[in-house]
Scaffold this motif. Structure first.
Motif, PDB file in Angstrom:
ATOM      1  N   GLY A   1      22.449  41.604  46.323  1.00 51.48           N
ATOM      2  CA  GLY A   1      21.861  40.396  45.748  1.00 51.48           C
ATOM      3  C   GLY A   1      22.147  40.208  44.276  1.00 51.48           C
ATOM      4  O   GLY A   1      22.850  40.998  43.644  1.00 51.48           O
ATOM      5  N   LYS A   2      21.558  39.136  43.705  1.00 53.68           N
ATOM      6  CA  LYS A   2      21.957  38.681  42.375  1.00 53.68           C
ATOM      7  C   LYS A   2      21.534  39.621  41.248  1.00 53.68           C
ATOM      8  O   LYS A   2      22.194  39.668  40.216  1.00 53.68           O
ATOM      9  CB  LYS A   2      21.405  37.281  42.114  1.00 53.68           C
ATOM     10  N   ASP A   3      20.455  40.368  41.394  1.00 55.29           N
ATOM     11  CA  ASP A   3      19.985  41.209  40.288  1.00 55.29           C
ATOM     12  C   ASP A   3      20.865  42.437  40.072  1.00 55.29           C
ATOM     13  O   ASP A   3      21.147  42.814  38.939  1.00 55.29           O
ATOM     14  CB  ASP A   3      18.539  41.644  40.531  1.00 55.29           C
ATOM     15  N   SER A   4      21.281  43.067  41.157  1.00 52.90           N
ATOM     16  CA  SER A   4      22.028  44.329  41.044  1.00 52.90           C
ATOM     17  C   SER A   4      23.348  44.309  41.796  1.00 52.90           C
ATOM     18  O   SER A   4      24.066  45.316  41.803  1.00 52.90           O
ATOM     19  CB  SER A   4      21.177  45.488  41.573  1.00 52.90           C
ATOM     20  N   GLY A   5      23.690  43.175  42.410  1.00 55.86           N
ATOM     21  CA  GLY A   5      24.862  43.111  43.288  1.00 55.86           C
ATOM     22  C   GLY A   5      26.185  43.369  42.588  1.00 55.86           C
ATOM     23  O   GLY A   5      27.084  43.991  43.158  1.00 55.86           O
ATOM     24  N   VAL A   6      26.327  42.898  41.339  1.00 55.47           N
ATOM     25  CA  VAL A   6      27.600  43.057  40.627  1.00 55.47           C
ATOM     26  C   VAL A   6      27.895  44.533  40.380  1.00 55.47           C
ATOM     27  O   VAL A   6      28.983  45.025  40.683  1.00 55.47           O
ATOM     28  CB  VAL A   6      27.586  42.267  39.295  1.00 55.47           C
ATOM     29  N   VAL A   7      26.907  45.265  39.834  1.00 56.47           N
ATOM     30  CA  VAL A   7      27.109  46.691  39.546  1.00 56.47           C
ATOM     31  C   VAL A   7      27.310  47.477  40.840  1.00 56.47           C
ATOM     32  O   VAL A   7      28.216  48.315  40.948  1.00 56.47           O
ATOM     33  CB  VAL A   7      25.925  47.258  38.739  1.00 56.47           C
ATOM     34  N   ALA A   8      26.463  47.214  41.841  1.00 51.33           N
ATOM     35  CA  ALA A   8      26.576  47.930  43.119  1.00 51.33           C
ATOM     36  C   ALA A   8      27.932  47.685  43.766  1.00 51.33           C
ATOM     37  O   ALA A   8      28.559  48.613  44.298  1.00 51.33           O
ATOM     38  CB  ALA A   8      25.454  47.499  44.064  1.00 51.33           C
TER      39      ALA A   8
ATOM     40  N   VAL B   1      27.793  34.570  30.462  1.00 53.05           N
ATOM     41  CA  VAL B   1      26.420  35.107  30.458  1.00 53.05           C
ATOM     42  C   VAL B   1      25.457  34.175  31.176  1.00 53.05           C
ATOM     43  O   VAL B   1      24.371  34.584  31.600  1.00 53.05           O
ATOM     44  CB  VAL B   1      25.936  35.359  29.010  1.00 53.05           C
ATOM     45  N   GLU B   2      25.849  32.893  31.320  1.00 53.61           N
ATOM     46  CA  GLU B   2      24.962  31.934  31.987  1.00 53.61           C
ATOM     47  C   GLU B   2      25.189  31.905  33.498  1.00 53.61           C
ATOM     48  O   GLU B   2      24.458  31.232  34.234  1.00 53.61           O
ATOM     49  CB  GLU B   2      25.192  30.526  31.398  1.00 53.61           C
ATOM     50  N   THR B   3      26.181  32.647  33.987  1.00 54.90           N
ATOM     51  CA  THR B   3      26.534  32.618  35.402  1.00 54.90           C
ATOM     52  C   THR B   3      25.505  33.370  36.236  1.00 54.90           C
ATOM     53  O   THR B   3      25.130  34.501  35.902  1.00 54.90           O
ATOM     54  CB  THR B   3      27.925  33.249  35.616  1.00 54.90           C
ATOM     55  N   MET B   4      25.075  32.760  37.332  1.00 57.03           N
ATOM     56  CA  MET B   4      24.121  33.408  38.227  1.00 57.03           C
ATOM     57  C   MET B   4      24.763  34.656  38.850  1.00 57.03           C
ATOM     58  O   MET B   4      25.911  34.624  39.281  1.00 57.03           O
ATOM     59  CB  MET B   4      23.703  32.452  39.346  1.00 57.03           C
ATOM     60  N   GLY B   5      24.025  35.740  38.899  1.00 55.22           N
ATOM     61  CA  GLY B   5      24.549  37.000  39.414  1.00 55.22           C
ATOM     62  C   GLY B   5      25.073  37.896  38.319  1.00 55.22           C
ATOM     63  O   GLY B   5      25.069  39.114  38.452  1.00 55.22           O
ATOM     64  N   ASN B   6      25.531  37.277  37.214  1.00 52.32           N
ATOM     65  CA  ASN B   6      26.009  38.055  36.066  1.00 52.32           C
ATOM     66  C   ASN B   6      24.820  38.318  35.142  1.00 52.32           C
ATOM     67  O   ASN B   6      24.759  37.881  33.998  1.00 52.32           O
ATOM     68  CB  ASN B   6      27.104  37.264  35.334  1.00 52.32           C
ATOM     69  N   SER B   7      23.847  39.074  35.681  1.00 51.50           N
ATOM     70  CA  SER B   7      22.562  39.256  35.005  1.00 51.50           C
ATOM     71  C   SER B   7      22.696  40.121  33.755  1.00 51.50           C
ATOM     72  O   SER B   7      23.628  40.920  33.637  1.00 51.50           O
ATOM     73  CB  SER B   7      21.547  39.883  35.964  1.00 51.50           C
ATOM     74  N   PRO B   8      21.762  39.971  32.786  1.00 52.01           N
ATOM     75  CA  PRO B   8      21.862  40.687  31.499  1.00 52.01           C
ATOM     76  C   PRO B   8      21.891  42.207  31.617  1.00 52.01           C
ATOM     77  O   PRO B   8      22.401  42.881  30.736  1.00 52.01           O
ATOM     78  CB  PRO B   8      20.593  40.224  30.754  1.00 52.01           C
ATOM     79  N   ASN B   9      21.338  42.744  32.700  1.00 52.35           N
ATOM     80  CA  ASN B   9      21.323  44.208  32.846  1.00 52.35           C
ATOM     81  C   ASN B   9      22.488  44.723  33.698  1.00 52.35           C
ATOM     82  O   ASN B   9      22.490  45.871  34.137  1.00 52.35           O
ATOM     83  CB  ASN B   9      20.002  44.671  33.466  1.00 52.35           C
ATOM     84  N   SER B  10      23.496  43.873  33.930  1.00 47.52           N
ATOM     85  CA  SER B  10      24.586  44.239  34.839  1.00 47.52           C
ATOM     86  C   SER B  10      25.824  44.724  34.098  1.00 47.52           C
ATOM     87  O   SER B  10      26.944  44.450  34.512  1.00 47.52           O
ATOM     88  CB  SER B  10      24.953  43.052  35.740  1.00 47.52           C
ATOM     89  N   TYR B  11      25.636  45.406  32.994  1.00 48.09           N
ATOM     90  CA  TYR B  11      26.791  46.004  32.320  1.00 48.09           C
ATOM     91  C   TYR B  11      26.446  47.406  31.855  1.00 48.09           C
ATOM     92  O   TYR B  11      25.289  47.755  31.663  1.00 48.09           O
ATOM     93  CB  TYR B  11      27.270  45.132  31.152  1.00 48.09           C
ATOM     94  N   LYS B  12      27.492  48.207  31.700  1.00 49.72           N
ATOM     95  CA  LYS B  12      27.343  49.597  31.255  1.00 49.72           C
ATOM     96  C   LYS B  12      28.550  49.921  30.382  1.00 49.72           C
ATOM     97  O   LYS B  12      29.690  49.864  30.849  1.00 49.72           O
ATOM     98  CB  LYS B  12      27.274  50.545  32.456  1.00 49.72           C
TER      99      LYS B  12
ATOM    100  N   MET C   1      35.106  38.845  41.243  1.00 53.90           N
ATOM    101  CA  MET C   1      35.009  39.048  42.692  1.00 53.90           C
ATOM    102  C   MET C   1      33.579  39.424  43.076  1.00 53.90           C
ATOM    103  O   MET C   1      33.037  38.919  44.075  1.00 53.90           O
ATOM    104  CB  MET C   1      35.968  40.157  43.138  1.00 53.90           C
ATOM    105  N   ALA C   2      32.986  40.317  42.299  1.00 54.29           N
ATOM    106  CA  ALA C   2      31.602  40.728  42.572  1.00 54.29           C
ATOM    107  C   ALA C   2      30.643  39.550  42.412  1.00 54.29           C
ATOM    108  O   ALA C   2      29.729  39.359  43.227  1.00 54.29           O
ATOM    109  CB  ALA C   2      31.207  41.871  41.650  1.00 54.29           C
TER     110      ALA C   2
END
Length: 662
Positions: free
Chosen positions: A451-458, A137-148, A539-540
């Motif tokens: 980018g870091k806010d939405s990049g993981v989900v996208a 959870v502390e990892t950059m890019g793995n933002s709190p809103n990046s899960y569903k 990877m994301a």
């Protein structure tokens, strides 16, 4: 006297087989009658059973063998049993033909393929909260809103809007791929040969032996799963935790877990795949993880839990990623260059019509080509279908996932047909479906751009989008090849693929939730580790964050294993066959790095059974191994249904069998 009658019988069977193709040309049914109600019912039954099996494999190891031949065998078993039973009770029924067998196999495979490639063990599961927490959870890019969190509703909707586009992407090119370029599509050809063999007098006798073997080992596997259940009443209990090689080896995941599914899968997979798994298990759990674990406090803080990405788990995940990416990049470039070179040679040859291959073309091939072209699919159906499904997807997916903007989806659907062609052409030459590698490219590109806010989900959603289109269009070409060789109409093949896909889009989410609610999915210490979910999420994150996501000294190890993956592939492709056949497969090696060694031992046992059987009686082994392996896999997989229901009903096994040091 007896020998003469046997000789006449053999001659009669050979004569019938020689006339088989001509009879098929005359008697083949209209395409509308090739799809039957009983066929759809049989396809649904097979699709549900295999969806459960492949979902278990997806959520435990992520390694799923090719089950197309097994599905064709099971389709024959069900429908031949159905027609025989009705005939015995005096009810007339339409004959069971090879065309109907092909349709049922196609529909069933399309159904369970959604469970294989729908992302339930990789990119879709990588969106859930547990995987988000495991990635740090502390990892950059793995933002709190990046899960569903998974839900049947949105998963079913996503599958419907993403899977149907691939069905029509390459339909206009089917003549070029199947007839003009004569691509072999080895899996499609093997399935057609099996189905054609079933529907001959000699094949019918062989099929009866295979059916008997399938039912025998199906029963044994199911009863063994039922027996094991009574002793698994707790964590790390039962035969699946038997310390075969001692407790110290068991702590490092080296034990035989008595899984009939993995033994059956090992019988289907090649010796090289199974030995590569074992080599990867020994290298990682036997050597590397104990050594890196001893460096706790030097390479990584001793206060971190082992599941942290900055701890030992980070090395497991990222070294696995390095092997997967190295192997994927090499094969991606190899298949791409191979495809370009092959197309260039064909375009250069202006006289394809007078080439020796065409002059030697037999009457049977000409008749197949004639039938294949007569049952043509209008091009406007493909264009209208692709446009219609693309527009729906462009509207719906950004509403489901606001992180993936509509213009990214538009670009994906503009590029998808060309990517699908490259993948389908390469698969036709080599039988390698590289859809996951196209998906990984999309994952990294989208994660980095967004980018870091939405990049993981996208990145994860975009990966699934590209992968689905590219994979399904390639699978359809395999099916067209099977249909071409069995005189099955392309129209009925396309419709059966669509029916199977629709059934799979409903069945797969329900199958996933059967596991998700009954078992602890994603627990790194449990049976259902779902390794690829964590791998894809990381990877994301790597695409968003870059190399700063790696723990200390992990980058150097990743470079080494990335280089090893490319080097191993180069050596295997350039060295003599007697040397190349012993070079391990990096993609197979990567799986036990994260999962453990136990399933590699099971699969190697399956490989040993195949080796010994071929030594004792090679002819019988070739006939019976697919049936026996299918029986072991299906029996164990079928037991999952009642065991899941028992788990959902909170009924636990009465006994916990565990082992302790004396």
């Amino acid at each position: 006297m007896g020998s003469n009658s046997e000789l006449r019988e053999i001659e009669r069977e050979d004569f019938q087989e020689q006339n088989n193709v001509q009879e098929d040309i005359i008697r083949v049914q209209p395409w509308q009658k090739q799809i039957t109600i009983r066929g759809v019912i049989a396809s649904t039954i097979i699709g549900v059973i295999y969806s459960v099996i492949v979902m278990k494999l997806n959520l435990t190891t992520g390694l799923v063998p090719n089950l197309n031949v097994s599905a064709a065998l099971l389709a024959f078993v069900l429908l031949r049993s159905w027609t025989s039973l009705l005939q015995k009770v005096g009810i007339s029924t339409t004959p069971f033909t090879r065309q109907e067998n092909t349709i049922v196999q196609t529909c069933a495979v399309a159904c369970y393929s959604i469970a294989v490639g729908g992302g339930f063990g990789s990119y879709l599961l990588g969106l859930n909260k547990k995987t988000y927490e495991q990635a740090g959870v502390e990892t950059m890019g793995n933002s709190p809103n990046s899960y569903k969190e998974p839900a049947i509703g949105w998963m079913t909707g996503f599958l419907f809007v993403s899977c149907f586009v691939g069905l029509v992407a390459l339909v206009p090119l089917r003549k070029i791929m199947i007839i003009d370029y004569k691509l072999s599509y080895p899996s499609g050809t093997a399935t057609a040969v099996l189905i054609n063999g079933f529907h001959t007098p000699k094949g019918d006798k062989m099929a009866k032996k295979q059916v008997h073997g399938f039912l025998k080992y199906f029963s044994m596997s199911f009863l063994w799963g039922f027996f094991q259940w009574f002793y698994s009443g707790g964590d790390q209990c039962g035969f699946s935790q038997f310390p075969t090689f001692g407790l110290k080896a068991w702590e490092n995941s080296f034990y035989f877990d008595f899984s009939m599914t993995y033994i059956g899968a090992g019988m289907i997979c090649s010796h090289l795949v199974n030995l590569s798994l074992l080599f990867g298990a020994i290298l990682s759990w036997g050597v590397m993880w104990p050594l890196i674990g001893n460096l706790k406090g030097k390479w990584f803080p001793s206060s971190l839990p082992e599941s942290s990405m900055k701890s030992l788990n980070g090395y497991k995940v990222f070294i696995s990623i390095a092997l997967i990416l190295g192997d994927g990049l090499y094969n991606f470039l190899k298949i791409l260059l191979f495809t370009i070179r092959n197309i260039h040679v064909r375009l250069k040859d202006k006289n394809l019509g007078s080439s020796p291959d065409n002059q030697k073309q037999g009457l049977d091939d000409l008749k197949r080509n004639e039938f294949f072209m007569r049952e043509r699919i209008p091009i406007w159906v493909a264009f209208v279908g692709y446009t219609f499904f693309s527009i729906i997807s462009i509207i719906v997916i950004p509403k489901m996932f606001p992180e993936l903007k509509w213009y990214y989806v538009v670009v994906a659907y503009i590029l998808a047909p060309s990517l699908s062609f490259c993948n389908a052409y390469g698969a036709g030459l080599t039988d390698m479906n590289m859809a996951y590698n196209y998906g990984k490219v999309a994952l990294f590109v989208l994660a980095a751009i967004v980018g870091k806010d939405s990049g993981v989900v996208a990145g994860l959603v975009g990966c699934g989008l590209i992968k689905s289109i590219v994979s399904i269009s390639s699978d359809l070409m395999h099916d067209f090849k099977t249909g071409h060789l069995t005189f099955t109409s392309p129209r009925s093949m396309l419709l059966s693929q669509a029916i199977g896909t629709a059934i799979g889009c409903v069945v797969a989410p329900f199958t996933f939730f059967l596991f998700y609610k009954a078992f602890d999915i994603g627990n790194p210490e449990g049976e259902y580790k779902a390794p690829y979910a964590l791998i894809y999420r990381n990877m994301a994150i790597l695409g968003v964050q870059g190399f700063s996501a790696l723990p200390q000294h992990c980058l150097q190890l990743c470079y080494a294993f990335f280089g090893f993956a490319i080097f191993a592939n180069l050596v295997r492709d350039t060295s003599p066959k007697k040397i190349g056949k012993w070079i391990p497969l990096p993609m197979a090696m990567a799986v036990p790095f994260l999962v453990g060694a136990y399933f590699a031992i099971d699969m190697c046992l399956g490989s040993l059974v195949v080796f010994v059987w071929h030594r004792l009686n090679s002819q019988k082994a070739s006939l019976m191994i697919p049936a026996v392996a299918s029986g072991l896999i299906c029996g164990d997989g079928f037991w999952i249904l009642p065991s899941s229901i028992l788990a959902l009903a909170k009924l636990k096994p009465p006994i916990c069998m565990t082992f302790n040091s004396s």
